[in-house]
Write an enzyme that holds these catalytic residues in place. Structure first.
Site, PDB file in Angstrom:
ATOM      1  N   GLY A   1     -43.836  21.355  94.804  1.00  0.00           N
ATOM      2  CA  GLY A   1     -44.059  19.912  94.900  1.00  0.00           C
ATOM      3  C   GLY A   1     -43.553  19.376  96.219  1.00  0.00           C
ATOM      4  O   GLY A   1     -42.721  20.013  96.897  1.00  0.00           O
TER       5      GLY A   1
ATOM      6  N   ALA B   1     -38.748  13.786  94.518  1.00  0.00           N
ATOM      7  CA  ALA B   1     -37.747  14.701  93.952  1.00  0.00           C
ATOM      8  C   ALA B   1     -37.646  15.960  94.810  1.00  0.00           C
ATOM      9  O   ALA B   1     -36.550  16.485  95.036  1.00  0.00           O
ATOM     10  CB  ALA B   1     -38.117  15.050  92.515  1.00  0.00           C
TER      11      ALA B   1
ATOM     12  N   ASP C   1     -30.125  11.557  93.331  1.00  0.00           N
ATOM     13  CA  ASP C   1     -30.731  12.835  92.920  1.00  0.00           C
ATOM     14  C   ASP C   1     -30.173  14.000  93.738  1.00  0.00           C
ATOM     15  O   ASP C   1     -30.001  15.106  93.215  1.00  0.00           O
ATOM     16  CB  ASP C   1     -32.260  12.794  93.116  1.00  0.00           C
ATOM     17  CG  ASP C   1     -32.963  12.013  92.015  1.00  0.00           C
ATOM     18  OD1 ASP C   1     -32.373  11.848  90.926  1.00  0.00           O
ATOM     19  OD2 ASP C   1     -34.104  11.566  92.254  1.00  0.00           O
TER      20      ASP C   1
ATOM     21  N   GLY D   1     -43.090  15.661  96.536  1.00  0.00           N
ATOM     22  CA  GLY D   1     -42.815  14.234  96.320  1.00  0.00           C
ATOM     23  C   GLY D   1     -41.351  13.891  96.554  1.00  0.00           C
ATOM     24  O   GLY D   1     -40.607  14.650  97.193  1.00  0.00           O
TER      25      GLY D   1
ATOM     26  N   LYS E   1     -40.157   5.301  93.576  1.00  0.00           N
ATOM     27  CA  LYS E   1     -38.992   5.684  94.377  1.00  0.00           C
ATOM     28  C   LYS E   1     -39.192   5.456  95.879  1.00  0.00           C
ATOM     29  O   LYS E   1     -38.243   5.273  96.609  1.00  0.00           O
ATOM     30  CB  LYS E   1     -38.633   7.155  94.130  1.00  0.00           C
ATOM     31  CG  LYS E   1     -37.997   7.398  92.771  1.00  0.00           C
ATOM     32  CD  LYS E   1     -37.512   8.824  92.653  1.00  0.00           C
ATOM     33  CE  LYS E   1     -36.992   9.089  91.266  1.00  0.00           C
ATOM     34  NZ  LYS E   1     -36.433  10.428  91.111  1.00  0.00           N
TER      35      LYS E   1
ATOM     36  N   THR F   1     -37.528   5.322  88.809  1.00  0.00           N
ATOM     37  CA  THR F   1     -38.220   6.591  88.604  1.00  0.00           C
ATOM     38  C   THR F   1     -39.690   6.466  89.009  1.00  0.00           C
ATOM     39  O   THR F   1     -40.107   5.455  89.565  1.00  0.00           O
ATOM     40  CB  THR F   1     -38.014   7.089  87.140  1.00  0.00           C
ATOM     41  OG1 THR F   1     -38.546   8.408  87.023  1.00  0.00           O
ATOM     42  CG2 THR F   1     -38.676   6.195  86.110  1.00  0.00           C
TER      43      THR F   1
HETATM   44  P1  NAP Z   1     -44.149  12.855  91.839  1.00  0.00           P
HETATM   45  O1  NAP Z   1     -43.914  12.199  93.160  1.00  0.00           O
HETATM   46  O2  NAP Z   1     -45.069  12.210  90.859  1.00  0.00           O
HETATM   47  O3  NAP Z   1     -44.669  14.354  92.022  1.00  0.00           O
HETATM   48  C1  NAP Z   1     -44.065  15.276  92.850  1.00  0.00           C
HETATM   49  C2  NAP Z   1     -45.076  16.235  93.420  1.00  0.00           C
HETATM   50  O4  NAP Z   1     -45.515  17.133  92.414  1.00  0.00           O
HETATM   51  C3  NAP Z   1     -46.336  15.626  93.953  1.00  0.00           C
HETATM   52  O5  NAP Z   1     -46.108  15.149  95.234  1.00  0.00           O
HETATM   53  C4  NAP Z   1     -47.310  16.796  93.899  1.00  0.00           C
HETATM   54  O6  NAP Z   1     -47.160  17.593  95.086  1.00  0.00           O
HETATM   55  C5  NAP Z   1     -46.818  17.623  92.734  1.00  0.00           C
HETATM   56  N1  NAP Z   1     -47.591  17.441  91.493  1.00  0.00           N
HETATM   57  C6  NAP Z   1     -47.898  16.288  90.860  1.00  0.00           C
HETATM   58  N2  NAP Z   1     -48.562  16.539  89.707  1.00  0.00           N
HETATM   59  C7  NAP Z   1     -48.673  17.902  89.619  1.00  0.00           C
HETATM   60  C8  NAP Z   1     -49.259  18.790  88.681  1.00  0.00           C
HETATM   61  N3  NAP Z   1     -49.856  18.333  87.567  1.00  0.00           N
HETATM   62  N4  NAP Z   1     -49.191  20.120  88.930  1.00  0.00           N
HETATM   63  C9  NAP Z   1     -48.571  20.611  90.029  1.00  0.00           C
HETATM   64  N5  NAP Z   1     -48.003  19.796  90.958  1.00  0.00           N
HETATM   65  C10 NAP Z   1     -48.054  18.466  90.755  1.00  0.00           C
HETATM   66  O7  NAP Z   1     -42.747  13.047  91.084  1.00  0.00           O
HETATM   67  P2  NAP Z   1     -41.245  13.086  91.611  1.00  0.00           P
HETATM   68  O8  NAP Z   1     -40.654  11.735  91.562  1.00  0.00           O
HETATM   69  O9  NAP Z   1     -41.152  13.829  92.882  1.00  0.00           O
HETATM   70  O10 NAP Z   1     -40.578  13.899  90.378  1.00  0.00           O
HETATM   71  C11 NAP Z   1     -40.993  15.205  90.058  1.00  0.00           C
HETATM   72  C12 NAP Z   1     -40.440  15.615  88.688  1.00  0.00           C
HETATM   73  O11 NAP Z   1     -39.022  15.713  88.740  1.00  0.00           O
HETATM   74  C13 NAP Z   1     -40.750  14.629  87.562  1.00  0.00           C
HETATM   75  O12 NAP Z   1     -41.068  15.335  86.392  1.00  0.00           O
HETATM   76  C14 NAP Z   1     -39.442  13.883  87.373  1.00  0.00           C
HETATM   77  O13 NAP Z   1     -39.276  13.387  86.052  1.00  0.00           O
HETATM   78  C15 NAP Z   1     -38.440  14.990  87.668  1.00  0.00           C
HETATM   79  N6  NAP Z   1     -37.150  14.476  88.115  1.00  0.00           N
HETATM   80  C16 NAP Z   1     -36.044  14.810  87.383  1.00  0.00           C
HETATM   81  C17 NAP Z   1     -34.807  14.371  87.807  1.00  0.00           C
HETATM   82  C18 NAP Z   1     -33.574  14.733  87.026  1.00  0.00           C
HETATM   83  O14 NAP Z   1     -32.557  14.065  87.163  1.00  0.00           O
HETATM   84  N7  NAP Z   1     -33.612  15.798  86.239  1.00  0.00           N
HETATM   85  C19 NAP Z   1     -34.689  13.573  88.955  1.00  0.00           C
HETATM   86  C20 NAP Z   1     -35.843  13.290  89.674  1.00  0.00           C
HETATM   87  C21 NAP Z   1     -37.066  13.745  89.241  1.00  0.00           C
HETATM   88  P3  NAP Z   1     -48.431  18.289  95.784  1.00  0.00           P
HETATM   89  O15 NAP Z   1     -49.552  17.302  95.659  1.00  0.00           O
HETATM   90  O16 NAP Z   1     -47.983  18.508  97.181  1.00  0.00           O
HETATM   91  O17 NAP Z   1     -48.702  19.557  95.047  1.00  0.00           O
END
Ligand code: NAP
Length: 252
Positions: free
Chosen positions: A130, A134, A107, A132, A65, A61
């Protein structure tokens, strides 16, 4: 005893360990354990493997990733296309006695399978909040389902054509995109008073709001949708589906 686990940092938000502990109990699996391995720096990954010789599989996580890729021997096609790995199979029986590490992305499967039952004919276009790992997994699932999408980002001047800044989003974006997916950590425990900056006032009962976050169960993003009569879904089923897929991969 076979060990499975989760790497990431921090891990306080994650339900994965609880999911597997309950699964092992429910299915009377007595020779397996699931541990959390909080790993702040991905460079410590080889030491973790060395210190845990019974490890057979890992979930991955935030924030590793993407960065874990360079420690893996190979990744499957889905993980390669997404550019993120959330599942590692550890094969210790390779020829030279060293382990062999294979990366996967479950995912995409979890998101796609949990989304399909909610889709109506008017759900033709989506906004992905977003950019990232996910968000890339969500995009891959939408490609599989022939649903057009745009990413929204906090960047003011994104270079990629399919990325738009939140600051430009007006009512037309919400009228054209009836699926909105939060793939950011905004609103996740302990920051439950945050939500992505979209104009919630333009939501209609035709919209579908999907939050990948599942802790808290109802995020502010979903609450704001519900207030407008929108169909909402949190990320718990996605987590469960991707975990079961990982279990299948680890035991194949
Ligand atoms: P990440 O890489 O930390 O963040 C994803 C993107 O979100 C970043 O690239 C950024 O995009 C934006 N971001 C970050 N902080 C922010 C904020 N405070 N406000 C608005 N945008 C913000 O995370 P990730 O791994 O992609 O995961 C994203 C979320 O999905 C997490 O909460 C994770 O726990 C959840 N998730 C859940 C599952 C599930 O099975 N349910 C699976 C995977 C992930 P920009 O800079 O381009 O705005």
């Amino acid at each position: 005893m076979k060990t499975f686990g989760l790497i990431g940092y921090p891990l306080s938000h994650s339900f994965s360990q609880q999911y597997f502990i309950e699964k092992f109990e429910r299915e009377n699996i007595t020779d397996c354990e699931f541990k959390n391995f909080p790993l702040e720096n991905i460079n410590d990954f080889p030491v973790l493997l060395k210190n845990n010789p019974s490890l057979c599989g890992l979930s991955v996580t935030i924030p590793h990733k993407q960065s874990v890729r360079r420690f893996l021997d190979d990744v499957d096609d889905v993980a390669r296309k997404v550019g993120a790995v959330n599942c590692i199979k550890i094969n210790r029986k390779s020829e030279n006695g060293k382990w062999k590490l294979l990366g996967f992305n479950t995912d995409v499967y979890g998101f796609e399978k949990s989304l399909v039952p909610l889709l109506k004919t008017h759900h033709e276009r989506a906004l992905i909040l977003g950019t990232g790992g996910a968000a890339q997994a969500v995009a891959r699932a939408l490609i599989n389902l022939n649903i057009d999408f745009l990413f929204l980002t906090r960047e003011n001047h994104p270079k990629q054509l399919n990325r738009h800044s939140y600051s430009l989003v007006h009512d037309g974006y919400l009228m054209e995109h009836l699926i909105i997916i939060n793939a950011t950590p905004a609103g996740m425990f302990p920051n439950s008073n945050e939500c992505p900056p979209i104009p919630y006032e333009y939501l209609t009962p035709q919209h579908l709001l999907y939050d990948l976050v599942y802790n808290p169960e109802e995020t502010l993003f979903l609450r704001k949708g519900k207030e407008k009569g929108v169909l909402t879904k949190n990320g718990l089923e996605m987590l469960q589906l991707q975990a079961e897929k990982a279990w299948e991969i680890w035991n194949s």
